[in-house]
Scaffold this active site. Structure first.
Site, PDB file in Angstrom:
ATOM      1  N   LYS A 190       0.857  -1.185   0.000  1.00  0.00           N
ATOM      2  CA  LYS A 190       0.000   0.000   0.000  1.00  0.00           C
ATOM      3  C   LYS A 190       0.891   1.232   0.000  1.00  0.00           C
ATOM      4  O   LYS A 190       1.913   1.274   0.698  1.00  0.00           O
ATOM      5  CB  LYS A 190      -0.892  -0.021   1.243  1.00  0.00           C
ATOM      6  CG  LYS A 190      -1.878   1.124   1.345  1.00  0.00           C
ATOM      7  CD  LYS A 190      -2.701   1.005   2.615  1.00  0.00           C
ATOM      8  CE  LYS A 190      -3.766   2.071   2.714  1.00  0.00           C
ATOM      9  NZ  LYS A 190      -4.553   1.963   3.973  1.00  0.00           N
ATOM     10  N   SER A 230      -9.273   1.508   3.213  1.00  0.00           N
ATOM     11  CA  SER A 230      -8.499   2.288   2.260  1.00  0.00           C
ATOM     12  C   SER A 230      -7.389   1.491   1.563  1.00  0.00           C
ATOM     13  O   SER A 230      -6.755   1.987   0.645  1.00  0.00           O
ATOM     14  CB  SER A 230      -7.860   3.498   2.956  1.00  0.00           C
ATOM     15  OG  SER A 230      -6.987   3.100   3.993  1.00  0.00           O
ATOM     16  N   GLY A 290      -6.694   1.934  10.033  1.00  0.00           N
ATOM     17  CA  GLY A 290      -7.040   2.831  11.128  1.00  0.00           C
ATOM     18  C   GLY A 290      -8.496   2.718  11.514  1.00  0.00           C
ATOM     19  O   GLY A 290      -8.912   3.148  12.583  1.00  0.00           O
ATOM     20  N   GLY A 291      -9.300   2.144  10.612  1.00  0.00           N
ATOM     21  CA  GLY A 291     -10.729   1.954  10.874  1.00  0.00           C
ATOM     22  C   GLY A 291     -11.303   0.890   9.967  1.00  0.00           C
ATOM     23  O   GLY A 291     -12.320   1.085   9.309  1.00  0.00           O
ATOM     24  N   GLY A 292     -10.611  -0.264   9.919  1.00  0.00           N
ATOM     25  CA  GLY A 292     -11.071  -1.366   9.076  1.00  0.00           C
ATOM     26  C   GLY A 292     -10.419  -1.422   7.713  1.00  0.00           C
ATOM     27  O   GLY A 292     -10.815  -2.219   6.859  1.00  0.00           O
ATOM     28  N   SER A 293      -9.385  -0.616   7.488  1.00  0.00           N
ATOM     29  CA  SER A 293      -8.846  -0.458   6.133  1.00  0.00           C
ATOM     30  C   SER A 293      -8.084  -1.657   5.591  1.00  0.00           C
ATOM     31  O   SER A 293      -7.764  -1.698   4.407  1.00  0.00           O
ATOM     32  CB  SER A 293      -7.939   0.776   6.067  1.00  0.00           C
ATOM     33  OG  SER A 293      -8.704   1.945   6.181  1.00  0.00           O
TER      34      SER A 293
END
Length: 558
Positions: A168, A242, A263-266
């Site tokens: 990534k 993301s 950071g939130g399910g990425s």
């Protein structure tokens, strides 16, 4: 308390309407008033009034975890992870690569040449999948030649030697800018991130930097600068984000492994929507050195892969302190104790039925199949009380959006238009939170962590769907800018936020398909430093689930 989820009260916007809203949000007088109204309509006042009890604004200390029952080096663990992996022509797993190289069927040079040709086909022209932000094919070929020499000499660096991976574009790779999916980050990284360095030391071949949602701020996967990442199962649908192209590249067959950030399910959201495996390890388990900071308190970097065995192998090589990342210090040695044990006698699965069933019917059905596979292997189900979703939503939103706004504040002040409209809308929310909101959120993070650890004294793993829906269609008419669609964001993030707040490890595993043939993921959350148990359970789910090949797919082993 009964299970409750407040509906998302926000209009779906794109084009001129979205641009007008963003411009209004950014205005000095009108903007803050409008932002505050939007937040009040979505339940922030109830959260602001919610007591955090005696919780201080520091993270609750994570328990140290049990020591390894079967201590091994990281390279031994990686070899062990794939030792009993099925080797088939249909799935080019790490084990399949290792077998092909050992048998002399092919070599890394041939693989890289096929991979480069496949990337040109999949990522070129009007029908591109939107996979890569940057590549250096000649450098990859040189690395493949060195790998081939080692393999011919019978001296591979690890089971990942000669195996292609992608990163990534949120982690540093020497010689490349780390764009974070933006156009303003152009400075070339001088050194590798810890994850890139460890992969290179293991002989993995890094094909390039993968496309991602701009600054990782949205779970959908539409980038206004580098194009929409498209789902190999149906290119008209999103990948999730993301870590959007990190998942798509694996699903499409270019590589069995990739690096994502969460950071939130990425990691877990795109893994679920693309039918692969994604692990968000315990906070700090995998060092973030060389990962530009975006959200300090909830960020994780980690492995995504075709199978659980592939992810276990990569996790074994990536995990452990590096002497630089302060969060990664003072943790127990990582291990894969009892990884191969398919008997789950004595394992207790925590399920809150109304929460589990708050998803599309096909998702619920497939996740119930996964739950049944676990109980058939000997695990038992324990019914749990419902989570406070409003508290989780606002605690997570306040922390991650405030920190992201701070991380990019110089660019935001200098020229907000360098960001896409959806990012600007989210950053406007982040800038609107008060200092008291942020402290309140940190206190609730402490409280939620403490309460989850207490809850998990009676269960070993929590089970939910990963996402409440399968991959939604790409809103083609809104591209390249995309849209603001908070109901979809909520459906994608409903089950994953808590593990980011608490730092507990969580794993998304394919559980089958909906009636349209799109993948469904099941989500397993464990105690701190018990990744080995999650991977063990994930293996059971994976081997019981239906396996298919995406409509867009290549084979690089020949």
């Amino acid at each position: 308390m009964s299970y409750q989820r407040a509906p998302v009260k926000a209009p779906r916007m794109s084009g001129v309407a979205l641009k007008a809203m963003v411009n209004t949000l950014e205005r000095g007088v009108v903007g803050p008033v409008l932002v505050e109204k939007l937040m009040r309509d979505s339940g922030i006042e109830q959260w602001r009034e919610l007591s955090a009890g005696d919780a201080p604004p520091i993270q609750y200390p994570l328990p140290p975890g049990a020591p390894a029952a079967e201590p091994q080096t990281p390279l031994e663990q990686a070899a062990r992870a794939i030792a009993t992996s099925p080797v088939t022509l249909e799935r080019e797993t790490v084990a399949t690569f290792a077998r092909a190289y050992r048998d002399g069927t092919t070599d890394p040079v041939a693989v890289v040449k096929r991979a480069h040709a496949a990337i040109e086909r999949l990522d070129g022209g009007a029908d591109r999948l939107g996979l890569f932000i940057a590549r250096k094919p000649e450098e990859v070929l040189s690395a493949a030649e060195a790998s081939s020499e080692r393999l011919r000499a019978g001296m591979p660096l690890s089971v990942l030697d000669g195996v292609p991976v992608v990163l990534k574009d949120e982690v540093d790779l020497a010689g490349f800018p780390t764009t974070l999916g933006t156009t303003y980050r152009t400075e070339v990284a001088r050194a590798d991130s810890t994850v890139a360095a460890r992969l290179k030391a293991a002989g993995a071949l890094i094909l390039g930097k993968a496309n991602m949602n701009e600054i990782g701020i949205n779970p959908i996967g539409l980038n206004p600068h580098y194009g929409a990442a498209r789902n190999p199962w149906n290119r008209g649908h999103i990948t999730g984000g993301s870590s959007s192209a990190s998942s798509a590249a694996v699903a499409a067959g270019l590589c069995p492994l990739s690096i994502g950030a969460d950071g939130g399910g990425s990691i877990r959201i795109p893994a679920a929507l693309c039918g692969i495996v994604g692990l968000k390890a315990t906070w700090g388990r995998i060092p973030e050195t060389g990962v530009p900071p975006l959200c300090w308190n909830v960020a994780h970097v980690g492995p995504m892969g075709l199978t659980v065995d592939d992810v276990a192998a990569m996790y074994a090589i990536l995990a452990g302190p590096d002497g630089h990342d302060v969060v990664a210090r003072d943790q127990p040695v990582h291990h894969l104790s009892r990884y191969e044990d398919g008997s789950l006698q004595g394992i207790r699965l925590g399920v809150c039925t109304p929460y589990f069933e708050d998803a599309d019917p096909d998702v619920v059905t497939r996740c119930k199949d996964a739950l049944r596979a676990l109980t058939d292997a000997g695990a038992t189900v324990v019914e749990l009380p419902p989570p406070d979703l409003n508290a989780i939503l606002w605690t997570h939103s306040c922390i991650i959006l405030s920190e992201m706004a701070e991380a990019v504040l110089p660019q935001l002040k200098a020229r907000a238009s360098v960001f896409g409209l959806d990012s600007r809308a989210n950053l406007a929310l982040g800038r609107q939170f008060r200092a008291t909101d942020f402290v309140h959120a940190l206190r609730h993070r402490h409280r939620l962590t403490r309460e989850l650890l207490a809850l998990m004294a009676d269960v070993d793993v929590l089970v939910t769907p990963t996402t409440a829906c399968t991959a939604p269609a790409i809103p083609e008419s809104t591209l390249p800018a995309g849209e603001s669609n908070l109901p979809v964001v909520d459906a994608l993030m409903r089950f994953v936020r808590l593990a980011n707040l608490t730092g507990n490890p969580a794993l998304s595993v394919p559980a089958g398909f909906d009636r349209a043939g799109l993948p469904v993921g099941v989500h397993l959350t464990g105690r701190p430093y018990e990744e080995h148990l999650l991977l063990r359970l994930g293996r059971v789910v994976e081997r019981a689930a239906e396996c298919r090949t995406p409509s867009t797919h290549v084979r690089v082993l020949g």
